[in-house]
Design an enzyme around this catalytic site. Structure first.
Site, PDB file in Angstrom:
ATOM      1  CD  GLU A 322      -3.257   0.649   2.068  1.00 41.63           C
ATOM      2  OE1 GLU A 322      -4.331   0.139   1.727  1.00 41.63           O
ATOM      3  OE2 GLU A 322      -3.020   0.993   3.238  1.00 41.63           O
ATOM      4  CG  HIS A 351       6.533 -29.680   2.796  1.00 44.49           C
ATOM      5  ND1 HIS A 351       7.132 -30.870   2.458  1.00 44.49           N
ATOM      6  CD2 HIS A 351       7.202 -29.224   3.883  1.00 44.49           C
ATOM      7  CE1 HIS A 351       8.102 -31.141   3.319  1.00 44.49           C
ATOM      8  NE2 HIS A 351       8.162 -30.148   4.193  1.00 44.49           N
ATOM      9  CE  LYS A 455     -11.661   2.569   1.162  1.00 41.03           C
ATOM     10  NZ  LYS A 455     -11.120   3.587   2.055  1.00 41.03           N
TER      11      LYS A 455
HETATM   12  O1  LIG Z   1      -8.786   2.642   9.675  1.00 46.01           O
HETATM   13  P1  LIG Z   1      -9.723   2.839   8.539  1.00 46.01           P
HETATM   14  O2  LIG Z   1      -9.951   4.279   8.222  1.00 46.01           O
HETATM   15  O3  LIG Z   1     -11.003   2.098   8.756  1.00 46.01           O
HETATM   16  O4  LIG Z   1      -9.041   2.248   7.243  1.00 46.01           O
HETATM   17  C1  LIG Z   1      -8.725   0.908   7.138  1.00 46.01           C
HETATM   18  C2  LIG Z   1      -7.787   0.668   6.006  1.00 46.01           C
HETATM   19  O5  LIG Z   1      -8.358   1.086   4.799  1.00 46.01           O
HETATM   20  C3  LIG Z   1      -7.388   1.746   3.996  1.00 46.01           C
HETATM   21  O6  LIG Z   1      -7.634   3.091   4.043  1.00 46.01           O
HETATM   22  C4  LIG Z   1      -7.456   1.335   2.607  1.00 46.01           C
HETATM   23  O7  LIG Z   1      -8.755   1.492   2.166  1.00 46.01           O
HETATM   24  C5  LIG Z   1      -6.078   1.423   4.669  1.00 46.01           C
HETATM   25  O8  LIG Z   1      -5.095   2.322   4.350  1.00 46.01           O
HETATM   26  C6  LIG Z   1      -6.490   1.410   6.087  1.00 46.01           C
HETATM   27  O9  LIG Z   1      -5.557   0.801   6.905  1.00 46.01           O
END
Ligand SMILES: O=P(O)(O)OC[C@H]1O[C@](O)(CO)[C@@H](O)[C@@H]1O
Length: 530
Positions: A322, A351, A455
Site C-alpha cells: 500500500e 511443501h 471503493k
Molecule cells: O482505519 P480505517 O480508516 O477504517 O481504514 C482501514 C484501512 O483502509 C485503507 O484506508 C485502505 O482502504 C487502509 O489504508 C487502512 O488501513
C-alpha cells in the site's frame, strides 16, 4: 562462488546489533561495492527526507499531512507540545483502561468481568493487532482476542460461534481511523445485533478507536460507548501498530506494550545513523532497490521460520504494497511502482511453493527470518541428539543454500527470540525501510489513492443492486432475465453486473428471489417471491 567466498562476504557485510538482538545477512544478494557507492547520494537524500519527516514536515503532500508514527514511541520528538501530550495521555489512558478492565473496575452490562476482546477493523486497523496477538500472545493471557476484519457474514458467524455464550463478557473495539470504512461499519452493526439478540446493549460493551469527529466518533459519543481513544491524521493506518490501534488490543490481551514501544524506539534510534551499512532499515531498502532495480521487477518473498511470525508477511504486505504501489512519483511522472510481497512460513512453505522458487521463474528475492531461541525451556530429542528446532533450522539453512545454488538471491534477518521487544523492532525496522525505499524511488509512501477507485466502484454496485432488486419487487410474480432487467432499469451497459447481482440474490434467503434456469445460466430468469 565457493562457500569460502560466501563466508568472507558474510563476515564483511553482516549487520549486527547487540542492543537490538538483531543481525542482517546480505551475503547472498549479489550487489557490488560499486553499487553501494553509486547509491550513496540517493541514500543520503533518503536520510535527509526522513529527518525532515521526523521533524514534522508535510511528508504526505497529497493529503497535506505530517507523518508521525516515529513520535508514538518517543513522544518528545513530536514537533509540538500538544502532540507530545496527546501521545502521552493516550498511552496512560490505554494502560488505565486495560487495568480497570482486568481488575473488574470496568465490567460488562450484566456486571461480569470482560474476558474477550472483539476487534472490529480492517487493513491497518486489524493487521498489526492480528500480527501482535499471534506473535506474542499466550494461552494465559487475561483476555482472548477475536477479529472481525471483513464484511463476510459467514466469517463473522464463525467468530461469533467461537465467542458463543461469552458474548456478554466481550469488549468490542471498533477501530477505524477514518471512522467511515464500510467493512468495519458492517462488522459493528453485525456485532451490535448479536449483543441485542442476547438482550444486551452494545454501547455498554463497546469502545472506539478513531479520528476526532469521524462518523464512528459521533456514533460512539451519541450512544454513550464505554470509551473512545484517538487516532490522529498524522498516523497512517499501516503504520499504526504503536498507536492506540495496536496498543489498546495488545494491552487488553495482556501483552507488554512498554516493551513493544521500547523495541520500536531502540530500532528507531539504530536506524537514524547516516552510515547505510550500519543502518538496518537502510540495508533493507538498498537490497530491495538492488534486487528490483528500483522498479519492483522482483517479488519479495518473506519466509519466517517460526509459526508465531506467520502473520508477519500479511502485515508487511499492506505496509509495503500500500505504501510503495503507486502510479505516479512525487514529480507526477507515471512510474507504476511497487514490490509484490508474499510468503507464509518455513518449513511449511517448503511443501508448497518453494519448488518454484528453486527451479522455476527467477522473479523474486527471499528474506529469511530466523529466530535463535527455539522455545521456553528445553527441547526433547526426536532423533539422535536432534530437536524439532534443529530440524527447523536445518530446513531454513538448507533452503537458503539450495536457493543460492540455483542462483536465487536471499537475505536473512536473525532475531534472538520472539517477544514484545523484538516485535517492536520488526515493526519499526520495516516501517523505516519502507520510508527510505520510497525516497530512493521518489514516491509518496503515505497515501493510497488507488484504494479509492475500488471503493467508488463498490458504491456504484450498491446503487445498481438497489435498482435491480427494486425492479423485481415492483414486478412481483414476474420473472426477468439479466438482460431484460438491465434494459428496464436503463443499465444495458451493466448487464453483466446485473446478472451477477441477481444470481447472488437468488442464493440468499432474505432476498426472496428465485432463479428459473435458462438454456445457459446467463439467460436464467429471476423472480421476486416475497
Ligand atoms: O482505519 P480505517 O480508516 O477504517 O481504514 C482501514 C484501512 O483502509 C485503507 O484506508 C485502505 O482502504 C487502509 O489504508 C487502512 O488501513
Amino acid at each position: 562462488m565457493k562457500n569460502t567466498d560466501y563466508w568472507k562476504r558474510y563476515k564483511k557485510y553482516l549487520y549486527v546489533s547487540e542492543t537490538l538482538g538483531l543481525m542482517i545477512d546480505i551475503s547472498r544478494m549479489k550487489f557490488t561495492d560499486a553499487y553501494m557507492k553509486k547509491m550513496e547520494p540517493l541514500v543520503q537524500k533518503a536520510f535527509d527526507d526522513m529527518q525532515k519527516l521526523e521533524s514534522g514536515a508535510i511528508a504526505n503532500p497529497d493529503e497535506g499531512r505530517m507523518v508521525g508514527h516515529y513520535w508514538l514511541r518517543n513522544a518528545a520528538l513530536a514537533p509540538d507540545k500538544a502532540i507530545t501530550s496527546e501521545i502521552e495521555d493516550t498511552l496512560s489512558a490505554i494502560k488505565e483502561f486495560s487495568h480497570a478492565v482486568h481488575t473488574g473496575k470496568i465490567v460488562s452490562e450484566n456486571g461480569a468481568t470482560f474476558k474477550n476482546v472483539l476487534v472490529i477493523g480492517i487493513g491497518g486497523s486489524a493487521l498489526g493487532p492480528q500480527f501482535a496477538a499471534s506473535a506474542i500472545g499466550t494461552p494465559n493471557d487475561p483476555m482472548t482476542v477475536y477479529f472481525f476484519d471483513n464484511t463476510d457474514p459467514d466469517g463473522m458467524d464463525f467468530v461469533l460461534g467461537q465467542i458463543n455464550q461469552t458474548l456478554g463478557q466481550t469488549l468490542s473495539l471498533v477501530i477505524s481511523k477514518s471512522g467511515s470504512t464500510l467493512e468495519t461499519r458492517n462488522g459493528m452493526l453485525e456485532a451490535k445485533r448479536a449483543y441485542e439478540s442476547m438482550g444486551l446493549n452494545f454501547a455498554k460493551h463497546a469502545v472506539a478507536v478513531t479520528g476526532k469527529d469521524s462518523k464512528l466518533d459521533k456514533i460512539a459519543t451519541t450512544e454513550g460507548w464505554l470509551k473512545r481513544f484517538p487516532m490522529w491524521d498524522w498516523v497512517g493506518g499501516r503504520t499504526s501498530e504503536t498507536s492506540a490501534v495496536g496498543l489498546l488490543p495488545a494491552a487488553l490481551q495482556g501483552l507488554d506494550i512498554d516493551s513493544i514501544l521500547k523495541g520500536a524506539r531502540q530500532c528507531d534510534e539504530a536506524t537514524r545513523t547516516r552510515n547505510p551499512m550500519e543502518n538496518p532499515s537502510a540495508i533493507l531498502a538498498l537490497m530491495w532497490h538492488y534486487a528490483t532495480k528500483g522498479k519492483g521487477t522482483k517479488d519479495m518473498v518473506i519466509l519466517p521460520y517460526k509459526d508465531r511470525l506467520s502473520l508477519f508477511t500479511k502485515y508487511l504486505q499492506q505496509l509495503i504494497m500500500e505504501s510503495l504501489g503507486k502510479e505516479k512519483d512525487l514529480d507526477g511522472n507515471i512510474v507504476h511502482q511497487g514490490i509484490s510481497v508474499y510468503g507464509n512460513k518455513g518449513s511449511t512453505d517448503q511443501h508448497a511453493y518453494i519448488q518454484q522458487l528453486r527451479d522455476g521463474v527467477n522473479n523474486f528475492f527471499v528474506t529469511f527470518v530466523e529466530v535463535l531461541k527455539d522455545r521456553e525451556g528445553e527441547s526433547m530429542f526426536v532423533e539422535g541428539d536432534f530437536t524439532t528446532g534443529d530440524y527447523l533450522s536445518a530446513f531454513a539453512l538448507g533452503t537458503r543454500s539450495a536457493l543460492t545454488g540455483s542462483d536465487r538471491e536471499s537475505m536473512t534477518i536473525t532475531i534472538e527470540k520472539i517477544d514484545a521487544f523484538s516485535l517492536g523492532i520488526l515493526i519499526a525496522l520495516y516501517e523505516r525501510a519502507v520510508g527510505f525505499y520510497a525516497s530512493l524511488i521518489n514516491i509518496n509512501a503515505y497515501h493510497q489513492p488507488g484504494v479509492e477507485a475500488g471503493k467508488k466502484a463498490a458504491g456504484s454496485v450498491v446503487t445498481l443492486q438497489h435498482a435491480v432488486l427494486n425492479h423485481l419487487k415492483c414486478n412481483k410474480g414476474k420473472a426477468f432475465s439479466a438482460d431484460e432487467t438491465a434494459a428496464a432499469i436503463e443499465a444495458v451497459d451493466d448487464a453483466e453486473l446485473v446478472f451477477k447481482i441477481l444470481l447472488r440474490a437468488s442464493h440468499n434467503a432474505e432476498r426472496k428471489i428465485i432463479i428459473k434456469n435458462g438454456k445457459h445460466i446467463t439467460s436464467s430468469r429471476f423472480q421476486y417471491t416475497g
